[in-house]
Motif scaffolding. Structure first.
Motif, PDB file in Angstrom:
ATOM      1  N   GLU A  56     -18.005  20.127 -23.999  1.00  0.00           N
ATOM      2  CA  GLU A  56     -17.390  21.109 -23.090  1.00  0.00           C
ATOM      3  C   GLU A  56     -18.238  22.388 -23.013  1.00  0.00           C
ATOM      4  O   GLU A  56     -18.632  22.794 -21.911  1.00  0.00           O
ATOM      5  N   PRO A  57     -18.548  23.019 -24.146  1.00  0.00           N
ATOM      6  CA  PRO A  57     -19.412  24.205 -24.025  1.00  0.00           C
ATOM      7  C   PRO A  57     -20.817  23.876 -23.524  1.00  0.00           C
ATOM      8  O   PRO A  57     -21.355  24.614 -22.674  1.00  0.00           O
TER       9      PRO A  57
ATOM     10  N   TYR B  69     -14.131  10.727 -17.009  1.00  0.00           N
ATOM     11  CA  TYR B  69     -14.521  11.959 -17.705  1.00  0.00           C
ATOM     12  C   TYR B  69     -15.188  12.928 -16.731  1.00  0.00           C
ATOM     13  O   TYR B  69     -14.957  14.136 -16.767  1.00  0.00           O
TER      14      TYR B  69
ATOM     15  N   SER C 113     -11.345   6.995 -30.289  1.00  0.00           N
ATOM     16  CA  SER C 113     -10.640   8.099 -29.612  1.00  0.00           C
ATOM     17  C   SER C 113     -10.954   9.428 -30.305  1.00  0.00           C
ATOM     18  O   SER C 113     -11.219  10.439 -29.656  1.00  0.00           O
TER      19      SER C 113
ATOM     20  N   ASN D 235     -16.531   2.647 -20.358  1.00  0.00           N
ATOM     21  CA  ASN D 235     -15.338   2.375 -19.535  1.00  0.00           C
ATOM     22  C   ASN D 235     -14.862   3.601 -18.778  1.00  0.00           C
ATOM     23  O   ASN D 235     -14.438   3.520 -17.635  1.00  0.00           O
ATOM     24  N   HIS D 236     -14.834   4.730 -19.469  1.00  0.00           N
ATOM     25  CA  HIS D 236     -14.185   5.917 -18.904  1.00  0.00           C
ATOM     26  C   HIS D 236     -15.174   6.934 -18.349  1.00  0.00           C
ATOM     27  O   HIS D 236     -14.771   8.046 -18.018  1.00  0.00           O
TER      28      HIS D 236
ATOM     29  N   LEU E 227     -15.769   2.719 -25.014  1.00  0.00           N
ATOM     30  CA  LEU E 227     -14.891   3.757 -24.470  1.00  0.00           C
ATOM     31  C   LEU E 227     -15.668   4.676 -23.524  1.00  0.00           C
ATOM     32  O   LEU E 227     -15.209   4.980 -22.413  1.00  0.00           O
TER      33      LEU E 227
ATOM     34  N   GLN F 225     -21.148  23.728 -19.922  1.00  0.00           N
ATOM     35  CA  GLN F 225     -21.015  25.023 -19.236  1.00  0.00           C
ATOM     36  C   GLN F 225     -22.131  25.976 -19.640  1.00  0.00           C
ATOM     37  O   GLN F 225     -22.020  27.195 -19.436  1.00  0.00           O
TER      38      GLN F 225
ATOM     39  N   VAL G  17     -14.711  10.364 -29.753  1.00  0.00           N
ATOM     40  CA  VAL G  17     -14.972  10.876 -28.406  1.00  0.00           C
ATOM     41  C   VAL G  17     -14.304  12.243 -28.222  1.00  0.00           C
ATOM     42  O   VAL G  17     -14.842  13.120 -27.542  1.00  0.00           O
ATOM     43  N   GLY G  18     -13.139  12.462 -28.864  1.00  0.00           N
ATOM     44  CA  GLY G  18     -12.524  13.797 -28.834  1.00  0.00           C
ATOM     45  C   GLY G  18     -13.478  14.850 -29.399  1.00  0.00           C
ATOM     46  O   GLY G  18     -13.631  15.941 -28.840  1.00  0.00           O
TER      47      GLY G  18
ATOM     48  N   PHE H  60     -16.243  15.542 -26.968  1.00  0.00           N
ATOM     49  CA  PHE H  60     -15.767  16.482 -25.943  1.00  0.00           C
ATOM     50  C   PHE H  60     -15.820  17.931 -26.442  1.00  0.00           C
ATOM     51  O   PHE H  60     -16.194  18.838 -25.699  1.00  0.00           O
TER      52      PHE H  60
ATOM     53  N   LYS I 149     -14.741  13.003 -13.444  1.00  0.00           N
ATOM     54  CA  LYS I 149     -13.759  13.448 -12.455  1.00  0.00           C
ATOM     55  C   LYS I 149     -12.738  14.423 -13.063  1.00  0.00           C
ATOM     56  O   LYS I 149     -12.402  15.445 -12.467  1.00  0.00           O
ATOM     57  N   ASN I 150     -12.240  14.080 -14.254  1.00  0.00           N
ATOM     58  CA  ASN I 150     -11.148  14.874 -14.820  1.00  0.00           C
ATOM     59  C   ASN I 150     -11.628  16.126 -15.539  1.00  0.00           C
ATOM     60  O   ASN I 150     -10.922  17.135 -15.561  1.00  0.00           O
ATOM     61  N   TYR I 151     -12.791  16.043 -16.184  1.00  0.00           N
ATOM     62  CA  TYR I 151     -13.194  17.148 -17.055  1.00  0.00           C
ATOM     63  C   TYR I 151     -14.565  17.709 -16.711  1.00  0.00           C
ATOM     64  O   TYR I 151     -15.027  18.651 -17.364  1.00  0.00           O
TER      65      TYR I 151
END
Lengths: 440, 440
Positions: A319-320, A29, A308, A24-25, A21, A323, A311-312, A315, A31-33
């Motif tokens: 995410e933090p 990831y 899924s 593949n993605h 996963l 940043q 990987v959630g 994320f 581009k979108n996030y």
């Protein structure tokens, strides 16, 4: 954009899904996030796993120490299951400042308290969305989105194998042993099916979800557990006549005197959303005092559904980190200390199926035994005799105390007019599940 | 522990629920999560709202400017609905560095892009879990927990009023007008029911969820919309014979040539989890390429269910603020630019009910018209004549192009042997919903 380096321990069904996963993605990831996930080091005992996934020599090791000791790795994903060396992987990762994502229900069902303390001491986080109900994002909802609520009830179909077996028994009118054998042949059930059919798997999951929902310490050992081996085609048929479906439910419910936590076959009315969850699918029904009834439905297992959830979780940490922030520590996990009630204190309704001598007075005798033990009867059915001198009596009781029910069942078993207490199944009093919901 | 000061604008059904929930559970939030929420200033046009909730004079104002200009307020909750002055409240809040939580589907269905840009410019966040499907935590799941997936389909029952009406029509065999009148008398439907029964409400919600799921710009105006006024008891009866239920679905689906976004009555097989969502309940079915099928079920409206979602959003902001961190900015909302397909490009199956002259050749005529327009037939039923010289013909087609279907319907309406095209209802090709899910 800061690359997030991942260490992945375990490349089996779920680990392989996670690796595929992320590979593949990867570009989506980014581009979108704005999240750049890199599989820095993956560990398995088998070189063939690395070959199958196309991992480079640099990316692969057979020694998990290479993962947890890599100073560049931000997040360790533990997907080997079991207690050892999974516990060591958690501990070593925390001590070297790495966050951990895991699907390990066996470990977390018993050791959340220890692991949460160790993570907090080391200023890191761990996440385990995939440990309960696979791909269904119910763990995060219980930890965060539903925080405005006091959680009242969690009741779920958390084991796909048993739901598959019970669904087929219902649709085909078959008995347990027959469907189990076929499920094993088809790969839906393990050769040793005990973890599934005896309720262990669901018990770990409700321990994890119950701890989160009620913010109290519940371990797998606290969970009353009864599997589905004794459910017969006859029970399913009578349940259908009563407008009910039999499901293996994992239930945690807050009462005034403690939390009930239990896994057992349960009759629920066909109109309840859990009743129509068919086949290998899972669903977790959650009642909060504000939100009322909710249900989260999806695949509870499988390579990609579980990936899924993993990987959630990645994320939620990435995410933090991306940043330049530290992931927020989770709230103190066991801020409330609620006693766990034993099953003897349960109040629910019961279905009792008896094989009795087909003679005068038998109905009166069994009725009296129930009444003498404080069991009040809501519904009686006498099924046609089978010609061997016996017939079947079915009672559905009003709400009764489990301890009383046990005594009544012993007395029934000892009575001369009763050949066999063929089965006893709890009939869930679903109105209790929503007791305490605020009126709008 | 840092107190989080809340400004609450709007004290109606939802606002009142939010105020009561925060006041009721204040001490639990502190104890369980270390979150101290304080209703610093609440705004309504009516003093009676303040009295009912027991707000002090200090806590209450009739002028929303007092809320957004209060320098101590961290989070503004906007619950007045509509575009003005809601838009001003968002803009002024952002400019003064406040985060915003809102349930305003009308505003967000059209202005997410503008508001996201303005929030980003001012370094603040906004959250809108309650704007789509009320208490159900599906917005957060689409924005975060399911980020590992490429989302393929979102299909939901997102309007409780229409689901209540369709459920009663099904259970009672009644016609639309009759059930609507009763629903209005009972308070389940508004005196002017148009926003619900004509699909506007659901259109705003699928615009919001579709934008999030597909990370592309979808506004309410992009959504094809058809309500439930034309659904008759006859259609529901025939659907039942076909093993289907009619639901008002809001659907967004990714195709190779763009995104389909539409709200209309839909026949779905009874075995699908959406088919058994009964009464005023909502459910959102989401398919991701990794997780496969999921469904999120719960109350889509009501004071406390919606308040649960609002307070969940407040927590998402309050958690970092409490720990001295800034809430993370959301990912760029429209990172992908996907075209929106018009309804003419839809490929689906159709149910067509005709009232025809009960004479030789009518069936052949209508069949030919369909075939001439590239519509291939999967199922034909001729219902008993009613004695007035007409009978009913029902066709279910194979997958066909909507543009072709329209031409066919025009030709059917113009044919002398056909009295009336009594109804045309899309029959959802649910296998398409899971096209693109990874094989495990």
């Amino acid at each position: 954009m800061r690359t997030i380096n991942i260490g992945l321990v375990g490349l089996g069904t779920v680990g392989g899904g996670v690796a595929r996963l992320i590979m593949n993605h990867h570009d989506d990831y980014v581009k979108n996030y704005g999240i750049d996930l890199h599989l820095k080091k993956c560990c398995s005992l088998y070189q063939s796993d690395a070959d199958r996934l196309g991992l480079s020599a640099d990316q692969f090791t057979t020694d998990w120490h290479d993962v947890v000791s890599d100073p560049d790795i931000d997040i360790v994903i533990e997907l080997i299951g079991g207690t050892h060396p999974a516990m060591d992987i958690f501990e070593e990762s925390f001590k070297s400042g790495k966050h951990v994502v895991s699907a390990n229900k066996a470990l977390l069902g018993r050791n959340t308290e220890h692991l949460a303390r160790l993570a907090a001491e080391n200023g890191v986080s761990f996440r385990c969305e995939a440990a309960a109900a696979g791909g269904i994002p119910v763990v995060h909802a219980l930890e965060h989105e539903l925080n405005g609520n006091e959680i009242l009830t969690i009741a779920g179909i958390m084991n796909g194998t048993t739901n598959y077996i019970l669904s087929r028994m219902k649709h085909e009118g078959s008995d347990f042993a027959e469907v189990l054998a076929d499920a094993q042949a088809l790969g839906y059930a393990e050769a040793d099916p005990s973890a599934d059919v005896d309720g262990f798997d669901a018990a770990s999951k409700i321990a994890i979800l119950g701890s989160m929902g009620f913010r109290t310490r519940i371990t797998t050992d606290d969970v009353y557990m009864q599997g589905i081996r004794d459910i017969s085609a006859a029970d399913i048929e009578v349940a259908e006549e009563l407008g009910c479906t039999i499901k293996l439910l994992a239930i945690a419910r807050k009462t005034d005197t403690g939390v009930d936590v239990r896994v057992h076959p349960t009759m629920i009315p066909n109109g309840h959303p859990l009743a129509s969850v068919d086949g290998a699918m899972n669903a977790v029904y959650v009642v909060g005092d504000a939100v009322g009834e909710t249900m989260f439905y999806g695949a509870g297992a499988g390579s990609f559904p579980t990936a899924s959830a993993v990987v959630g979780d990645v994320f939620a940490l990435a995410e933090p980190i991306s940043q330049g922030q530290k992931p927020l520590p989770e709230a103190e996990p066991f801020s409330v200390n609620r006693p766990i009630r034993t099953i003897d204190n349960l109040h629910t309704r019961y279905y009792i199926r008896l094989t009795v001598e087909d003679q005068l007075g038998t109905l009166a005798a069994s009725t009296r035994i129930l009444t003498d033990n404080n069991i009040s009867i809501s519904n009686i059915r006498q099924l046609e005799g089978t010609g061997d001198g016996t017939c079947t009596l079915v009672f559905v009781t009003h709400s009764a105390l489990e301890a009383d029910l046990k005594k009544a069942v012993e007395a029934l078993a000892a009575d001369d007019s009763i050949r066999e207490v063929a089965s006893v199944i709890r009939v869930e009093d679903i109105d209790k599940w929503t007791e305490g919901v605020f009126a709008n």
